[in-house]
Scaffold this motif. Structure first.
Motif, short mmCIF file in Angstrom:
data_model
loop_
_atom_site.label_atom_id
_atom_site.label_comp_id
_atom_site.label_asym_id
_atom_site.label_seq_id
_atom_site.Cartn_x
_atom_site.Cartn_y
_atom_site.Cartn_z
N ARG A 127 -9.74 95.62 33.26
CA ARG A 127 -11.04 95.34 33.87
C ARG A 127 -12.11 95.90 32.93
O ARG A 127 -12.02 97.05 32.48
CB ARG A 127 -11.10 96.07 35.22
N ILE A 128 -13.10 95.10 32.63
CA ILE A 128 -14.11 95.47 31.63
C ILE A 128 -15.50 95.46 32.27
O ILE A 128 -15.94 94.42 32.79
CB ILE A 128 -14.10 94.47 30.44
N GLN A 133 -15.10 100.03 27.12
CA GLN A 133 -13.82 99.60 27.71
C GLN A 133 -13.21 98.46 26.90
O GLN A 133 -12.00 98.43 26.66
CB GLN A 133 -14.03 99.16 29.17
N LEU A 134 -14.04 97.53 26.47
CA LEU A 134 -13.51 96.43 25.67
C LEU A 134 -13.02 96.94 24.31
O LEU A 134 -11.96 96.51 23.82
CB LEU A 134 -14.55 95.32 25.47
N ASP A 135 -13.78 97.84 23.69
CA ASP A 135 -13.36 98.38 22.39
C ASP A 135 -11.98 99.03 22.50
O ASP A 135 -11.11 98.82 21.64
CB ASP A 135 -14.39 99.40 21.88
N ASP A 176 -21.59 91.88 35.87
CA ASP A 176 -20.39 91.59 36.68
C ASP A 176 -19.15 92.03 35.91
O ASP A 176 -19.08 91.85 34.69
CB ASP A 176 -20.29 90.08 36.96
N PRO A 177 -18.15 92.56 36.59
CA PRO A 177 -16.94 92.97 35.88
C PRO A 177 -16.24 91.77 35.24
O PRO A 177 -16.26 90.66 35.78
CB PRO A 177 -16.07 93.60 36.97
N LEU A 178 -15.66 92.01 34.07
CA LEU A 178 -14.98 90.96 33.30
C LEU A 178 -13.50 91.28 33.21
O LEU A 178 -13.07 92.41 33.44
CB LEU A 178 -15.58 90.88 31.90
N LEU A 179 -12.73 90.26 32.84
CA LEU A 179 -11.30 90.43 32.64
C LEU A 179 -11.00 90.29 31.15
O LEU A 179 -11.37 89.28 30.54
CB LEU A 179 -10.54 89.35 33.42
#
Lengths: 384, 384
Positions: A127-128, A133-135, A176-179
């Motif tokens: 969950r991003i 978090q993505l890094d 919005d949260p991303l996947l």
């Protein structure tokens, strides 16, 4: 208003959405004497031949009014807001699939969380909500990932392959949260369709191979070549688990990756008839559209045997640069008399799914050739 | 009025008559993106889902107005007066089959005269206008004969087995010429369906066996058992000759007697989809309904191969004594998951054709059992 038919029993199915999936329910509804009612956005929508109400599926009043005139509500797409569906259920309307199940087809993050809980095999995911978090996810997964918006994506929209958080700066700004998902090293894409009644009966079609181009389904081969045995069993087991544990009613399509090391991972879920099941109209004893109607009405499900050793479905993408699909009938039907053509009655437009063709027979190479040859008559390069 | 569909080419087929034959054209029309317009007598007619105009096919004005909105006119029944059809043709409307061909399906005396001229095998027959003429025919044919009104009969209506001219005193009193035919000593009844385009292409389905009860088709077996070879060839040759010599366009059904000495004699002609071709919806690559639409639009015809070694179609006659066909779906569909059910949306009534079921497979006994078992759920003895 659709005239009540002489002798018809009060079996009225309401479909929210007037696209080609609703349209392809019409033949099955006519055969079984089911009244099909469609809530479409525009009077020219694909399913306009059915009894059509024009309305907005995002408007509570439009949906509630539509539901009053039918015995069960089902869907051509997953975009109806969950709170409207919950209100329908509270008012006693039969909604299939139920909002509790449908939410897992609407929200990819919820879907990933739930499938992980169930132990269903899925790609690595996270969950991003922040660039950090993505890094972290990119570092752990070889520097590249697929990022998806949790809601609203389809046919490659809302999906990006990224190598840095700057690639999704606009999405992160929305908040919005991303996947994020690993870029799966897959051999091919498969799809397993099942249908389930509210009372529990479940049936499956054979697992199929789905060939994508530019994020859009281009061809489907049924059954998937070299799938007999363990592969088919595992695919069926995954889809059955998902249908039962999530309480899906109607048709469930589970899109799968077959990895290079021969595992199956769940890619996407759809809780409605699906492009990877269109071959079943001509290639199975019971089409996905008839089955969906039977399932949402809690009627016994039909046999899902194949009519041909091989079926190949090819989408007509874009359509002709000028004129309509029907202008190409003299050439296409003359050249390929065994192929079945399905015309969605939509205006040609680049990349748009405007129809499909299906061929069937014993020799896969020949069947694929026929389907591709027929489809080629209907699409011009600049619109494909 | 039917809304013009987004992206549709101007392909509009007008069907005069709103019964189950028009209704069963709807799925094929939806698949091919053809607009189907129906001139029905009542709003509750079987084909009411299509764009429906309510009107009387015997009224010149109703038919002319209906024809203005379509590209080609065809039929659900043969009862439109010839003079109205001729006026349509004079006005430039495409009418298929043409009135010059259709008259041979409308008038049994003209049909017998023409087929005899062509050398097509028919039963012994005579034109009857007086009791004396019938007496002579009875003397020459063993004292019994079948007498038919030249026009207006169907499903056993307008047909009598007679042994004396007093049996038809009422018909003789009307003064219209009648057709007398020998009582053929037949082994079984067959039907050969072909389809022909205006530009000449012609295709045939396999010859089928038709089992009649009380003058009404009860079951059809496709292909007819033990028909491979000469029997199939002769049946096809007869139907092809009739279609070409009479200039039939669309589907032609030739009902045949197979005599005890293995000759084939033409019984009746129908120039439209026919009850003996309903099996083709589920049992052939191209159904008679799709083929009829393709033929009347002068599009290339579809392949007519069989999807199963055997198909058995059983009519649902009468229907349930109470309620509707759909009330029986839980039992019927649960018991026979491979059978395809076709519900015409008609009020149950003694002897009325309200639907049919089709089963297919490799074992004729098993297939026939499945179809009969399914049909039995839908009809009660007192209405059968």
């Amino acid at each position: 208003m659709h005239p009540r038919q002489d002798g018809d029993s009060p079996v009225r199915v309401g479909v929210i959405g007037g696209g080609q999936l609703a349209r392809m329910m019409i033949p099955a509804a006519v055969n079984l004497g089911i009244e099909l009612h469609v809530l479409a956005e525009n009077s020219g929508d694909s399913a306009a031949l059915a009894a059509t109400t024009i309305g907005d599926y995002r408007e509570r009043e439009d949906v509630l009014r539509f539901a009053e005139g039918v015995d069960v509500v089902t869907f051509d797409h997953e975009h109806v807001p969950t709170e409207i569906l919950r209100e329908l259920v509270e008012r006693g309307v039969r909604v299939h699939p139920s909002p509790d199940a449908l939410v897992y087809a609407q929200d990819k993050l919820l879907m990933r969380e739930r499938l992980s809980e169930l132990g269903v095999p899925v790609p690595e995911w996270a969950r991003i909500e922040t660039a950090e978090q993505l890094d972290l996810f990119l570092q752990a997964n070889g520097g590249r990932a697929v990022v998806k918006t949790a809601r609203g994506g389809y046919d490659g929209k809302g999906v990006r392959v990224v190598s840095s958080s700057t690639d999704i700066a606009d999405w992160l700004a929305v908040g919005d949260p991303l996947l994020a998902e690993e870029l799966v090293d897959f051999r091919r894409e498969l799809a397993q369709l099942v249908a389930r009644r509210p009372s529990g009966e479940i049936v499956n079609w054979p697992v199929v191979e789905s060939i994508q181009r530019d994020g859009v389904c281009a061809e489907v081969i049924a059954p998937a070549p070299r799938s007999a045995g363990k592969l088919a069993d595992v695919a069926c087991e995954i889809a059955t688990t998902v249908a039962e544990e999530l309480g899906v009613t109607g048709v469930l399509a589970v899109e799968l990756f077959e990895t290079m090391d021969e595992r199956l991972l769940v890619n996407e879920l759809a809780m409605r008839p699906h492009n990877t099941g269109h071959w079943s109209i001509d290639g199975s004893t019971t089409s996905q559209f008839e089955q969906h109607l039977r399932a949402v009405l809690d009627l016994p499900l039909g046999a899902t045997g194949t009519r041909d050793q091989w079926s190949v479905m090819v989408n007509i993408l874009g359509g002709p640069a000028e004129g309509s699909l029907a202008d190409r009938y003299p050439a296409a039907l003359g050249d390929q008399p065994t192929v079945k053509v399905h015309n969605y009655g939509k205006e040609p437009r680049p990349g748009r799914k405007v129809g499909h063709v299906t061929a069937g027979g014993d020799d896969l190479d020949e069947v694929a050739y026929q389907a591709r040859a027929a489809a080629a008559y209907f699409q011009d390069d600049n619109l494909g």
